[in-house]
Design a protein around this motif. Structure first.
Motif, PDB file in Angstrom:
ATOM      1  N   THR A   1       0.887   5.110   0.511  1.00 27.70           N
ATOM      2  CA  THR A   1       0.232   6.255   1.275  1.00 27.70           C
ATOM      3  C   THR A   1       1.215   7.343   1.268  1.00 27.70           C
ATOM      4  O   THR A   1       2.104   7.402   2.277  1.00 27.70           O
ATOM      5  CB  THR A   1      -0.388   6.111   2.474  1.00 27.70           C
ATOM      6  OG1 THR A   1       0.183   5.015   3.402  1.00 27.70           O
ATOM      7  CG2 THR A   1      -1.881   5.340   2.560  1.00 27.70           C
TER       8      THR A   1
ATOM      9  N   ALA B   1      -4.437 -12.142  13.594  1.00 30.19           N
ATOM     10  CA  ALA B   1      -4.802 -10.856  14.488  1.00 30.19           C
ATOM     11  C   ALA B   1      -5.274  -9.530  13.519  1.00 30.19           C
ATOM     12  O   ALA B   1      -5.029  -9.725  12.488  1.00 30.19           O
ATOM     13  CB  ALA B   1      -3.583 -10.347  15.199  1.00 30.19           C
ATOM     14  N   SER B   2      -5.820  -8.722  14.276  1.00 33.43           N
ATOM     15  CA  SER B   2      -6.178  -7.667  13.490  1.00 33.43           C
ATOM     16  C   SER B   2      -4.933  -6.879  12.789  1.00 33.43           C
ATOM     17  O   SER B   2      -4.007  -6.935  13.394  1.00 33.43           O
ATOM     18  CB  SER B   2      -6.849  -6.708  14.560  1.00 33.43           C
ATOM     19  OG  SER B   2      -7.320  -5.534  13.999  1.00 33.43           O
ATOM     20  N   GLY B   3      -5.353  -6.468  11.847  1.00 32.93           N
ATOM     21  CA  GLY B   3      -3.859  -5.909  10.974  1.00 32.93           C
ATOM     22  C   GLY B   3      -3.002  -6.732  10.344  1.00 32.93           C
ATOM     23  O   GLY B   3      -2.083  -6.292   9.936  1.00 32.93           O
ATOM     24  N   SER B   4      -3.422  -7.998  10.511  1.00 36.33           N
ATOM     25  CA  SER B   4      -2.332  -9.068   9.987  1.00 36.33           C
ATOM     26  C   SER B   4      -2.374  -9.276   8.330  1.00 36.33           C
ATOM     27  O   SER B   4      -1.476  -9.544   7.815  1.00 36.33           O
ATOM     28  CB  SER B   4      -2.503 -10.228  10.615  1.00 36.33           C
ATOM     29  OG  SER B   4      -3.725 -10.733  10.263  1.00 36.33           O
ATOM     30  N   GLY B   5      -3.362  -8.566   7.875  1.00 37.19           N
ATOM     31  CA  GLY B   5      -3.490  -8.780   6.194  1.00 37.19           C
ATOM     32  C   GLY B   5      -4.592  -9.684   5.749  1.00 37.19           C
ATOM     33  O   GLY B   5      -4.758  -9.621   4.525  1.00 37.19           O
ATOM     34  N   LYS B   6      -5.501 -10.092   6.607  1.00 37.75           N
ATOM     35  CA  LYS B   6      -6.569 -10.957   6.253  1.00 37.75           C
ATOM     36  C   LYS B   6      -7.456 -10.315   5.094  1.00 37.75           C
ATOM     37  O   LYS B   6      -7.731 -11.088   4.175  1.00 37.75           O
ATOM     38  CB  LYS B   6      -7.417 -11.428   7.463  1.00 37.75           C
ATOM     39  CG  LYS B   6      -6.588 -11.923   8.555  1.00 37.75           C
ATOM     40  CD  LYS B   6      -7.611 -12.514   9.531  1.00 37.75           C
ATOM     41  CE  LYS B   6      -8.520 -11.326  10.561  1.00 37.75           C
ATOM     42  NZ  LYS B   6      -7.608 -10.614  11.116  1.00 37.75           N
ATOM     43  N   SER B   7      -8.023  -9.150   5.375  1.00 35.34           N
ATOM     44  CA  SER B   7      -8.868  -8.446   4.615  1.00 35.34           C
ATOM     45  C   SER B   7      -8.154  -8.174   3.170  1.00 35.34           C
ATOM     46  O   SER B   7      -8.779  -8.175   2.166  1.00 35.34           O
ATOM     47  CB  SER B   7      -9.349  -7.070   5.234  1.00 35.34           C
ATOM     48  OG  SER B   7     -10.455  -7.491   6.116  1.00 35.34           O
ATOM     49  N   THR B   8      -6.893  -7.942   3.354  1.00 38.43           N
ATOM     50  CA  THR B   8      -6.106  -7.322   2.151  1.00 38.43           C
ATOM     51  C   THR B   8      -6.211  -8.664   1.231  1.00 38.43           C
ATOM     52  O   THR B   8      -6.527  -8.568   0.150  1.00 38.43           O
ATOM     53  CB  THR B   8      -4.494  -7.214   2.494  1.00 38.43           C
ATOM     54  OG1 THR B   8      -4.729  -5.915   3.447  1.00 38.43           O
ATOM     55  CG2 THR B   8      -3.917  -6.664   1.282  1.00 38.43           C
TER      56      THR B   8
ATOM     57  N   TYR C   1       0.827  -1.063  -0.280  1.00 29.07           N
ATOM     58  CA  TYR C   1       0.214  -0.018   0.089  1.00 29.07           C
ATOM     59  C   TYR C   1       0.842   1.216  -0.110  1.00 29.07           C
ATOM     60  O   TYR C   1       1.806   1.470   0.845  1.00 29.07           O
ATOM     61  CB  TYR C   1      -0.704  -0.086   1.208  1.00 29.07           C
ATOM     62  CG  TYR C   1      -1.975  -0.784   1.300  1.00 29.07           C
ATOM     63  CD1 TYR C   1      -2.998  -1.050   0.229  1.00 29.07           C
ATOM     64  CD2 TYR C   1      -2.086  -2.139   2.039  1.00 29.07           C
ATOM     65  CE1 TYR C   1      -4.198  -1.941   0.336  1.00 29.07           C
ATOM     66  CE2 TYR C   1      -3.190  -3.204   2.109  1.00 29.07           C
ATOM     67  CZ  TYR C   1      -4.183  -2.696   1.282  1.00 29.07           C
ATOM     68  OH  TYR C   1      -5.018  -3.500   1.256  1.00 29.07           O
TER      69      TYR C   1
ATOM     70  N   ALA D   1       1.680  -4.979   2.978  1.00 29.95           N
ATOM     71  CA  ALA D   1       0.730  -5.593   3.654  1.00 29.95           C
ATOM     72  C   ALA D   1       0.820  -7.215   3.389  1.00 29.95           C
ATOM     73  O   ALA D   1       0.048  -7.985   4.396  1.00 29.95           O
ATOM     74  CB  ALA D   1      -0.794  -5.091   3.283  1.00 29.95           C
TER      75      ALA D   1
ATOM     76  N   ARG E   1     -15.633   0.358   2.243  1.00 28.76           N
ATOM     77  CA  ARG E   1     -15.113   0.747   3.471  1.00 28.76           C
ATOM     78  C   ARG E   1     -15.758   1.888   3.992  1.00 28.76           C
ATOM     79  O   ARG E   1     -15.549   2.193   5.104  1.00 28.76           O
ATOM     80  CB  ARG E   1     -13.647   0.619   3.327  1.00 28.76           C
ATOM     81  CG  ARG E   1     -12.985   0.196   4.734  1.00 28.76           C
ATOM     82  CD  ARG E   1     -11.480   0.326   4.948  1.00 28.76           C
ATOM     83  NE  ARG E   1     -10.828   0.964   3.935  1.00 28.76           N
ATOM     84  CZ  ARG E   1      -9.587   0.664   3.299  1.00 28.76           C
ATOM     85  NH1 ARG E   1      -9.497  -0.445   3.524  1.00 28.76           N
ATOM     86  NH2 ARG E   1      -9.165   1.511   2.319  1.00 28.76           N
TER      87      ARG E   1
ATOM     88  N   TYR F   1       3.805   0.521   2.471  1.00 29.16           N
ATOM     89  CA  TYR F   1       3.478  -0.593   3.669  1.00 29.16           C
ATOM     90  C   TYR F   1       3.258  -1.930   3.115  1.00 29.16           C
ATOM     91  O   TYR F   1       2.403  -1.946   2.061  1.00 29.16           O
ATOM     92  CB  TYR F   1       2.310   0.040   4.499  1.00 29.16           C
ATOM     93  CG  TYR F   1       1.895  -0.924   5.393  1.00 29.16           C
ATOM     94  CD1 TYR F   1       2.534  -0.854   6.842  1.00 29.16           C
ATOM     95  CD2 TYR F   1       1.010  -1.983   5.375  1.00 29.16           C
ATOM     96  CE1 TYR F   1       2.448  -1.927   7.699  1.00 29.16           C
ATOM     97  CE2 TYR F   1       0.817  -3.064   6.339  1.00 29.16           C
ATOM     98  CZ  TYR F   1       1.413  -2.879   7.745  1.00 29.16           C
ATOM     99  OH  TYR F   1       1.140  -3.732   8.593  1.00 29.16           O
TER     100      TYR F   1
END
Ligand code: ADP
Ligand code: MG
Lengths: 231, 406
Positions: free
Chosen positions: A21, A47-54, A19, A28, B404, A26
């Motif tokens: 920005t 965990a949250s922020g680990s890249g699952k949604s990405t 990503y 991901a 989002r 970053y």
């Protein structure tokens, strides 16, 4: 498990996602390699922020990786145009999101008809298919013309499942589908996923951080800091 | 990947139905723009039709002679401002070979006196056929007849404004008035017809036989307008030349100096009327363009708000398979339906205003289908044009980011 266990639906080769920005990059996802077979019920934990949604967005053809190759039913989709990806999403993939993501202005039946609308299916036929899909997830006929805010969260999520399967998608991608539900509703919803997986042999990819929910799946991976750490 | 556009239109209507007040306010610019165009065009067409009717009523071989200097560079703005034509000029013109001796009209400003009262009005020398030709009957007494015309009788027929000013509520018929020191017997009163398209009081008039005017009104009498007819239509040019030559000679105008009068034939008058109608139309088009621009900006504004508000919806639609063009089309249809809706309301309002103007004012309005059709086409065009940027913005959203959006 069943006869087509060896048919590959998804194959990721060295997938990376960076990503950008401003001036900050970053990373991901780093070198993701993954194969998913037809009819699998697959969970991605982490965990949250680990890249699952990405990862899920790439798998769902909503986003494209910055490196690596993605084969979806043997077609390389990592470099396709946006319109072509829209077409693939329409034909092959059904989504269930954490926030339900139903269009509030449209009635429940209209929400379920939407993928067929964009597929060019005549409205009459679309209506019949939408009704069938709603019956499958136990939404009663007398609720079809309600608006999303007139039914419970559990019901809304079932409507989302109906919308995901209405066009006979071969893969359902669910990103934290139980995130907004209590444990009773979560189990109820998961049993519908299981039912679809069993009865229709639909491949299901589930992102969750709840072990109870992940337990419905038959195969699991864990993502940590953009890597797959455990199979 | 095609689906009926009707579903999109239906969906657009649903969207507006859920936000009635906002949709109405958004289209107000278009409504007012279209309504004002319809109303003003109908006034314009009404005015130009009454001018054309007035010109046609005069007859095709008509010539109008007006005082005024052609080097002033324009047509004079009102009657009686310049004094270069006299009654003697009118008499001489009548004797020209290419000019008909009967059927003439001469107007001069004179004081009409009855006992202690006096009133300045337009005295018109005309012939006995006037009420028939102008379709302007008398309501009291009668108009002078051919015999009174032939014998230069001292008789006058007055308009209601003159009657009221001099006689109040009394019946003026039978009384004797003085015009230019000559006694005239009032034998009739004309029907009241009110103001003309230029705002002149047409009832402020005294009609006397043209023969009487020429033979009995002595001394220098300035004339405001002389209307004569050429012997035939093809003699119009000849008559025009004869009149010009005669008046230049009578007024002692040296060859290098311009005329101090105008001679106009009907074609020239019609052209003048036509060109002012054209200017009027251009002005209207400019007003229409500005109001539609304002209306269009209103639509663009609300569509941009709508796109932002519905970012999540756009993301969902994209996730289930909507392509760029599907989103573009959806928002373009919404903006076009919105402005078309405004256009239709505007037409309704404009027609209403036009009818109301016809009803409560002396102006006569004419509604034709053209401005209505043009308004409809324009309002859709405005919707497409001003809806394009918001729709384009929507269609280019990134599905992940749109989903989002909260
Ligand atoms: N559009 C983006 N721009 C920049 N960073 C992003 C973007 N989307 C996600 N990230 C970052 O990538 C990492 C992984 O995010 P995500 O895949 O949403 O995690 P998870 O779903 O596992 O919680 C997070 O650190 C997040 O901040
Ligand atoms: Mg996530």
């Amino acid at each position: 498990m069943d006869g087509n266990i060896n048919k590959t639906v998804i194959r990721l080769e060295h997938i990376g996602m960076i990503y950008k920005t401003g001036t900050i990059n970053y990373e991901a996802l780093k070198d993701i390699n993954l194969t998913i077979y037809k009819g699998e019920f697959f969970s991605i934990m982490g965990a949250s922020g680990s890249g699952k949604s990405t990862l899920m967005n790439i798998l769902g053809c909503l986003d494209q990786p910055t490196s690596g190759k993605y084969f979806l039913e043997d077609e390389d989709v990592s470099t396709l145009s946006k319109d072509r990806l829209a077409d693939i999403r329409n034909k092959k993939i059904g989504f269930v999101f954490q926030g339900f993501n139903l269009i509030q202005r449209l009635s429940i039946i209209e929400n379920v008809e939407l993928p067929l609308f964009y597929a060019g299916v005549p409205h009459k036929e679309a209506n019949i298919e939408a009704k069938k899909a709603l019956r499958l997830v136990d939404i009663a006929e007398n609720k079809e013309n309600n608006f999303p805010n007139q039914i419970s969260g559990g019901e809304q999520q079932r409507v989302a499942i109906a919308r995901a399967i209405v066009h006979n998608a071969s893969i359902i991608m669910a990103d934290e589908p139980t995130g907004n539900l209590d444990s009773v509703r979560s189990n109820e919803l998961m049993s519908f996923f299981k039912k679809i997986n069993d009865e229709r042999n639909v491949t299901i990819i589930l992102v969750t951080h709840e072990p109870d929910v992940a337990a419905f799946a038959k195969k699991h991976i864990i993502v940590k800091d953009g890597h797959i750490v455990d199979n | 990947m095609k689906f009926p556009i009707l579903l999109d239109i239906q969906s657009a209507f649903k969207t507006f139905a859920r936000n009635k007040a906002r949709s109405f306010l958004t289209t107000l610019g278009i409504i007012i723009g279209v309504a004002s165009v319809i109303a003003t065009v109908s006034i314009g067409q009404g005015a130009s039709a009454s001018v054309q009717n007035a010109i046609n009523a005069l007859g095709s071989n008509l010539l109008i002679i007006l005082p005024g200097s052609s080097n002033l560079g324009g047509v004079q703005t009102g009657f009686g401002e310049l004094s270069t034509l006299t009654l003697q000029d009118a008499k001489a013109i009548r004797k020209l070979p290419a000019v008909k001796t009967d059927a003439a009209n001469i107007r001069m400003n004179e004081q009409v006196i009855w006992r202690g009262n006096n009133w300045g009005t337009s005295v018109m020398g005309t012939s006995s056929t006037f009420p028939v030709i102008k379709k302007w009957p008398v309501t009291k007494g009668e108009f002078f007849d051919k015999q009174q015309d032939d014998t230069a009788a001292n008789v006058a027929v007055i308009g209601t404004t003159v009657a009221t000013q001099l006689f109040g509520l009394m019946n003026p018929v039978g009384h004797i008035v003085l015009i230019h020191n000559v006694p005239f017997k009032i034998i009739g009163e004309l029907k009241a017809i009110g103001f003309n398209a230029f705002g002149q009081d047409q009832d402020d008039i005294v009609a006397i036989p043209i023969t009487t005017m020429m033979e009995k009104i002595a001394g220098i009498s300035w004339v405001n307008i002389i209307m004569v007819s050429a012997k035939s239509k093809k003699d119009t040019g000849l008559a025009q030349n004869q009149i010009t030559a005669l008046l230049r000679q009578r007024h002692h105008i040296p060859p290098h100096k311009p005329n101090d009068f105008y001679v106009r034939n009907l074609t020239q008058i019609a052209q003048t009327a036509g060109s002012s109608a054209q200017i009027f139309t251009i002005l209207l088009a400019a007003v229409a363009a500005v109001s539609l621009l304002v209306g269009g900006i209103g639509i663009m504004n609300i569509m941009l708000v709508s796109v932002t508000e519905r970012t999540k919806e756009i993301g969902i639609r994209m996730a289930v398979g909507a392509k760029k063009n599907d989103i573009l089309k959806q928002f373009l249809i919404e903006s076009s339906v919105l402005s078309l809706f405004g256009g239709v309301l505007g037409i309704g309002l404009g027609v209403g205003i036009s009818d109301l103007i016809s009803l409560i004012s002396p102006l006569h309005t004419i509604l034709t289908i053209e401005p209505i059709i043009i308004s409809i086409i324009f309002s859709v065009a405005v919707g497409v044009f001003f809806g394009f940027y918001p729709a384009y913005k929507a269609s280019n959203l990134n599905p992940v980011e749109a989903l989002r959006y909260e």
